[in-house]
Design an enzyme around this catalytic site. Structure first.
Site, mmCIF file in Angstrom:
data_model
loop_
_atom_site.group_PDB
_atom_site.id
_atom_site.type_symbol
_atom_site.label_atom_id
_atom_site.label_comp_id
_atom_site.label_asym_id
_atom_site.label_seq_id
_atom_site.Cartn_x
_atom_site.Cartn_y
_atom_site.Cartn_z
ATOM 1 N N LYS A 158 0.820 -1.215 0.000
ATOM 2 C CA LYS A 158 0.000 0.000 0.000
ATOM 3 C C LYS A 158 0.856 1.269 0.000
ATOM 4 O O LYS A 158 0.415 2.320 -0.436
ATOM 5 C CB LYS A 158 -0.964 -0.013 1.178
ATOM 6 C CG LYS A 158 -2.048 -1.064 0.975
ATOM 7 C CD LYS A 158 -3.099 -1.043 2.044
ATOM 8 C CE LYS A 158 -4.233 -2.007 1.702
ATOM 9 N NZ LYS A 158 -3.815 -3.419 1.766
HETATM 10 C C1 LIG Z 1 -4.409 -4.430 0.965
HETATM 11 C C2 LIG Z 1 -3.627 -5.694 0.843
HETATM 12 C C3 LIG Z 1 -3.983 -6.700 -0.092
HETATM 13 C C4 LIG Z 1 -5.210 -6.597 -0.968
HETATM 14 O O1 LIG Z 1 -5.132 -5.634 -1.971
HETATM 15 P P1 LIG Z 1 -6.461 -5.117 -2.716
HETATM 16 O O2 LIG Z 1 -6.006 -4.021 -3.586
HETATM 17 O O3 LIG Z 1 -7.395 -4.679 -1.630
HETATM 18 O O4 LIG Z 1 -7.006 -6.271 -3.481
HETATM 19 C C5 LIG Z 1 -3.160 -7.808 -0.185
HETATM 20 N N1 LIG Z 1 -2.090 -7.961 0.615
HETATM 21 C C6 LIG Z 1 -1.717 -7.033 1.523
HETATM 22 C C7 LIG Z 1 -0.523 -7.278 2.377
HETATM 23 C C8 LIG Z 1 -2.465 -5.856 1.664
HETATM 24 O O5 LIG Z 1 -2.093 -4.943 2.582
#
Ligand SMILES: *Cc1c(COP(=O)(O)O)cnc(C)c1O
Length: 464
Positions: free
Chosen positions: A112
């Site tokens: 993120k």
């Molecule tokens: C947010 C997140 C996801 C999922 O991503 P999306 O874009 O919501 O599908 C997967 N793995 C981790 C570690 C995350 O923080």
């Protein structure tokens, strides 16, 4: 570039507008009016480029008209300079034609950061120009909160208020938020659960009259288009590294809200020869069930070893539906309306298209741990549980062994030690060097009752 709503009734906005807006006023999500496309030569020219230069090339069409090229370049350079790997998102080979794309070299050790580091800087840039200040308000069960706080810690025009459920986030996750000490950062620990926090955030967006004069709320959750945009970039850098555009490539994506994999779909539309996109879910498998039987149906939440993918519905999936229905906003309005009260099925042609684009797999905790153990046994490479789900799903559903498979590594294993322990590792994976003293750092947060008025008066008082 203009942006339109998937439900067709909200006004079109420019990039600045969608950056500062969450949901469209008709309840839909904003998508670019047209999707820019690159030629084979354009893509071939990305081979060997710095991450930042590919980022500029890929993202500039989406912001054009709102940000001058030189400013945008500077913002991108500043953003990715904070990543602790010079390649920003390096590829590591696991097996013949199988790779992991490490997206966790940012400040909070999860993918993120790639988007939220950029989002914070873009917001600050736009607000500086407008002479505005805003309040970012969000609820978190762990990951998003810390990435948002790190993304906004140096913003001069943003106050950020993050609600987390008191004593219900792990110590590492709490400390990743509460040890960022700055006047514009407010961690509120609410005596309630995550749903309570989320509901208070929703209610506050619905009626913002509690805010001081001239202030408004901004959402940085995964429906913000700028986050999707930033995630398109690493599909390009990784694909050219394994031979695109001269040969096809496949991706497996650990999926929760469908933001990351939707970025992959957009990369394909922009010209990348992506042969297969694997939707990898944990037991919260609404998307896997949908793709298996054309029934989009909400089930109760299950807590898993991969908590960042614990969702009941995937908020960004509406953007995909819009494309599957050839951008028929009336059909999407009807579909989403019905989905509020009952399971829905897609029109046959739309479903056939989805099956052509994606494969899927739901992976439970046992298989997650098996995959961590198996990969470590063979390569001594330690996967985090989210990434392990992607690797497992890739191996289960791969269409063509000759096509390179890239599994997105969405978090560093040190963040999710419980899964690593359960997979039989004797020692917890160490935190990277720059975080070794996390448990000794000073924390700052305020504990509040589970009460909307208490939260809102805190915000009014501290964000003026
Ligand atoms: C947010 C997140 C996801 C999922 O991503 P999306 O874009 O919501 O599908 C997967 N793995 C981790 C570690 C995350 O923080």
């Amino acid at each position: 570039m203009k942006y339109i709503s998937t439900r067709g009734k909200a006004p079109a906005l420019d990039f600045e507008g969608v950056l500062l807006t969450g949901l469209a006023s008709d309840g839909g999500l904003y998508v670019p009016e047209t999707i820019p496309a690159f030629s084979k030569d354009d893509i071939a020219a990305m081979a060997g480029m710095r991450y930042e230069d590919v980022a500029f090339k890929v993202m500039y069409p989406f912001v054009e008209g709102c940000i001058p090229a030189d400013d945008f370049k500077r913002i991108i350079d500043e953003t990715y300079a904070v990543f602790r790997h010079d390649a920003v998102t390096p590829l590591v080979q696991l097996d013949d034609n199988e790779w992991v794309l490490e997206l966790f070299h940012g400040p909070t050790l999860a993918f993120k950061d790639v988007a939220l580091q950029l989002l914070g800087r873009l917001l600050d840039y736009m607000l500086e120009k407008r002479g505005n200040r805003v309040v970012i308000l969000g609820a978190t069960s762990g990951d998003t909160g810390s990435a948002a706080i790190e993304g906004c810690r140096s913003c001069r025009n943003v106050d950020i208020v993050i609600l987390h459920p008191y004593q219900r986030v792990s110590e590492v996750q709490r400390r990743q938020m509460t040890t960022v000490i700055a006047d514009n950062i407010h961690n509120l620990s609410v005596r309630g659960n995550f749903d309570d926090c989320q509901q208070m955030v929703k209610d506050s967006f619905g009626d913002q009259s509690f805010l001081p004069e001239g202030r408004s709320l901004v959402a940085v959750n995964s429906i913000n288009w700028a986050r999707i945009m930033a995630q398109i970039v690493y599909y390009f850098t990784s694909a050219v590294a394994v031979g695109a555009p001269h040969r096809p490539v496949a991706y497996s994506v650990p999926t929760g809200n469908f933001g990351d994999i939707f970025a992959g779909y957009i990369a394909k539309r922009m010209g990348l020869p992506i042969d297969q996109l694997v939707i990898a879910t944990n037991r919260n498998d609404i998307l896997h069930r949908f793709l298996s039987g054309n029934k989009y149906e909400k089930h109760p939440l299950v807590h898993t070893l991969s908590p960042s993918m614990d969702i009941m519905i995937s908020s960004n999936f509406e953007r995909m539906l819009f494309e599957l229905y050839d951008r028929d906003a009336v059909a999407i309005r009807d579909l989403m309306d019905r989905f509020r009260t009952e399971p829905v099925s897609l029109r046959e042609d739309a479903f056939a298209k989805a099956r052509e684009l994606f494969t899927s797999e739901g992976v439970d905790d046992v298989r997650t741990c098996d995959t961590i153990r198996e990969v470590f046994g063979k390569t001594e490479y330690l996967l985090d549980p989210h990434t392990a789900i992607g690797v497992c799903a890739a191996r289960e559903t791969r269409r063509h062994p000759a096509v390179p498979m890239i599994c997105l590594a969405t978090a560093h294993p040190a963040k999710f030690a419980e899964a690593v322990r359960q997979s039989g590792q004797e020692e917890d994976p160490p935190l990277p060097h720059h975080m070794r003293d996390l448990l000794q750092r000073e924390e700052r947060y305020t504990v509040l009752d589970n009460d909307l008025k208490a939260i809102q008066s805190y915000v009014a008082k501290h964000c003026s």
